[in-house]
Design an enzyme around this catalytic site. Structure first.
Site, PDB file in Angstrom:
ATOM      1  N   GLU A   1     -17.044  17.410  18.278  1.00  0.00           N
ATOM      2  CA  GLU A   1     -16.602  16.010  18.322  1.00  0.00           C
ATOM      3  C   GLU A   1     -16.489  15.355  16.939  1.00  0.00           C
ATOM      4  O   GLU A   1     -16.850  14.189  16.774  1.00  0.00           O
ATOM      5  CB  GLU A   1     -17.574  15.188  19.177  1.00  0.00           C
ATOM      6  CG  GLU A   1     -17.649  15.656  20.609  1.00  0.00           C
ATOM      7  CD  GLU A   1     -18.773  14.994  21.396  1.00  0.00           C
ATOM      8  OE1 GLU A   1     -18.575  14.728  22.573  1.00  0.00           O
ATOM      9  OE2 GLU A   1     -19.858  14.768  20.825  1.00  0.00           O
TER      10      GLU A   1
HETATM   11  C1  TNX Z   1     -21.099  15.720  24.511  1.00  0.00           C
HETATM   12  S1  TNX Z   1     -21.268  18.572  24.319  1.00  0.00           S
HETATM   13  C2  TNX Z   1     -21.763  15.998  23.336  1.00  0.00           C
HETATM   14  C3  TNX Z   1     -22.988  15.283  23.006  1.00  0.00           C
HETATM   15  C4  TNX Z   1     -23.376  14.289  24.069  1.00  0.00           C
HETATM   16  C5  TNX Z   1     -23.100  14.863  25.435  1.00  0.00           C
HETATM   17  C6  TNX Z   1     -23.540  13.988  26.560  1.00  0.00           C
HETATM   18  C7  TNX Z   1     -21.342  18.293  22.867  1.00  0.00           C
HETATM   19  C8  TNX Z   1     -21.273  19.440  22.020  1.00  0.00           C
HETATM   20  N1  TNX Z   1     -21.431  17.019  22.464  1.00  0.00           N
HETATM   21  O1  TNX Z   1     -22.868  14.666  21.758  1.00  0.00           O
HETATM   22  O2  TNX Z   1     -24.725  14.000  23.925  1.00  0.00           O
HETATM   23  O3  TNX Z   1     -21.715  15.100  25.541  1.00  0.00           O
HETATM   24  O4  TNX Z   1     -23.414  14.637  27.789  1.00  0.00           O
END
Ligand code: TNX
Length: 510
Positions: free
Chosen positions: A310
């Protein structure tokens, strides 16, 4: 669950989770009876583990001796972590090629202990067991909310009882930095005090981290530390403003109403994607070298996780350049890098990097392409499909805890009903190092919260990671699983595990 006995009748099959590779039970044969003072022998940690579990479950105090009726022995041969267990009226004999196998046998035995009349027995069984996947993980996010060493120890104990062998710790995020590093003391001094919602933060000293690593090792688990980069780094900016970009929103983030966080102020929200390290600045790589260099020295396990998820406000070119340098740096430290699947987009990523897939059971948005890149490089993937094994998804619409973005709520049945080799076309059994169930903690504050979200769904992930694939053994069905998990309720209660009493499961009461 029931199975036909030799006489054509039906008898209950012993309830073991994760289901063993091979289990035969002779219901007509007399069981092994437990009684106070009975001796348990063997040189590894398995006798002690069994004695503690039996005391918790039954109140019966077994003792450690030299020639016990229950005996754990190392015997060469067999896969790593495997074991053989034979119980009859006279004895319980366990052999394994390594202490981990004996330890897992102790947990299987604790699950086999059953009340009979006024006493407690182990049914007459033969078990030959070995894991399907080498990497069987749980992840705890200590960044969104901080959990102290005792809580982490408790989660290790719970996970190990389901034959998980990896604890992945998500140690940094926008909301806080949770591990003291001598090379960068400002990180914890300035960026650890708060958590989501303005809750109290915290951090691990190096001694705390060593205690966690040691406790994990005592439960045959390896710690995988994650420092998330180049996004999820707002907290870094509180300590080292010169290393981060100004917070930035993409059009999509703005359209969804996301607010721009203030640079230099603690972030207590739960949005993602607005922070980035400065990719073009050499000071950033001095920082990365300091952080992973110190982390490598503190971490006996072979893996360092660099995040990589992300990074929405980092340009694709900058992102690729960063991933390339960071993975090579980790490999140069003698460790295997792990990155979330987005990092598969970086062509120059170090070939040995393992990819952690957090897309859906049915991939969308090219997440499968990113994951395949790791396999094309000759490496492997770890599967954490978010709509199946994200333990932070709500159980049902009424769940006060948890999120729902990954097609949530996530039922126990959904957590159970997926096959690793069927998720990503072109990623077969041998390309999969293992399975990991992450617990993100935006809404999770206490050990009770952790228990409620993780149990029983972590047991589903454990069975997928450990047991043979569906079709290979009769127990690998949802019907069997729900019965076997239900039978564990009293054992979990005796260990203080506050599991979610899912209506999908027929919970035993005694
Ligand atoms: C996605 S999955 C994220 C996290 C959040 C989560 C909450 C991933 C690699 N990153 O930053 O905490 O969703 O479900």
């Amino acid at each position: 669950m029931v199975c036909a006995d030799q006489n054509g009748g039906t008898v209950p099959l012993p309830a073991v989770v994760p289901a063993p590779a091979a289990l035969t039970a002779d219901a007509a044969a007399a069981p092994f009876a437990l009684r106070p003072g009975l001796e348990v022998s063997g040189s590894s940690d398995a006798p002690r583990a069994l004695i503690e579990l039996v005391t918790a479950r039954t109140g019966i105090a077994l003792t450690q001796g030299d020639e016990g009726a229950i005996d754990f022995r190392i015997e060469a041969g067999g896969a790593p972590e495997s074991y053989r267990l034979t119980a009859d009226a006279d004895s319980v004999a366990v052999t394994a090629p390594d202490p981990a196998g004996l330890f897992y046998a102790a947990h299987t035995l604790a699950q086999l202990v059953t009340a009979q009349g006024d006493g407690w027995i182990v049914p007459a069984v033969r078990i030959e067991d070995a894991p399907r996947f080498a990497y069987r993980g749980v992840m705890l996010d200590v960044a969104r909310h901080f959990f102290d060493v005792d809580t982490v120890r408790a989660y290790i104990d719970r996970a190990a009882s389901l034959k998980f062998n990896i604890l992945h710790l998500h140690l940094s995020d926008d909301q806080g930095w949770r591990l003291h590093l001598d090379s960068r003391p400002q990180l914890c001094a300035r960026a650890s005090a708060t958590a989501v919602g303005g809750d109290e933060g915290g951090f691990f000293t190096k001694a705390d981290y060593a205690a966690i690593v040691a406790h994990a090792a005592s439960r045959h688990m390896t710690v995988v530390p994650e420092i998330d980069m180049p996004g999820h780094t707002h907290a870094v900016g509180l300590a080292h403003p010169e290393l981060v970009e100004q917070p930035a929103l993409t059009d999509e983030m703005r359209a969804s109403g996301q607010q721009l966080p203030a640079n230099g102020e603690p972030y207590v929200g739960i949005a993602v994607g607005f922070s980035s390290l400065r990719i073009g600045d050499e000071a950033t790589y001095d920082f990365v070298a300091d952080v992973f260099g110190e982390l490598a020295a503190m971490t006996p396990g072979p893996y360092l996780h660099l995040g990589g998820d992300e990074s929405l406000s980092t340009s694709p070119e900058d992102y690729a350049a960063f991933i390339e340098r960071a993975t090579c740096l980790i490999a140069d430290l003698g460790k295997t890098p792990i990155a979330w699947h987005e990092a598969g987009s970086a062509r120059g990523i170090h070939d040995a990097t393992l990819g952690q897939y957090w897309g859906f059971v049915t991939p969308v948005d090219g997440a499968d392409d990113r994951a395949r890149a790791f396999v094309s490089n000759g490496s492997q993937v770890i599967l954490s499909p978010a709509d199946a094994v994200y333990l932070d998804m709500k159980h049902d619409d009424g769940s006060p805890l948890g999120l729902a973005w990954a097609n949530g709520p996530t039922s126990v049945q959904r957590a159970y009903a997926w096959e690793p080799a069927d998720i990503i076309e072109g990623i077969a059994e041998e390309d999969i190092l293992g399975v990991e169930a992450p617990l993100w903690t935006e809404t999770i504050r206490t050990l009770d919260d952790i228990d409620t979200m993780a149990f029983p769904r972590a047991a589903a992930a454990a069975e997928i990671a450990w047991s043979p694939a569906v079709g290979a053994i009769p127990q690998r069905t949802w019907e069997s699983f729900r019965e076997r998990v239900g039978a564990l309720g009293p054992l979990w209660s005796s260990l203080g595990i506050r599991y979610f009493p899912s209506p999908e499961i027929p919970w035993a009461t005694a």
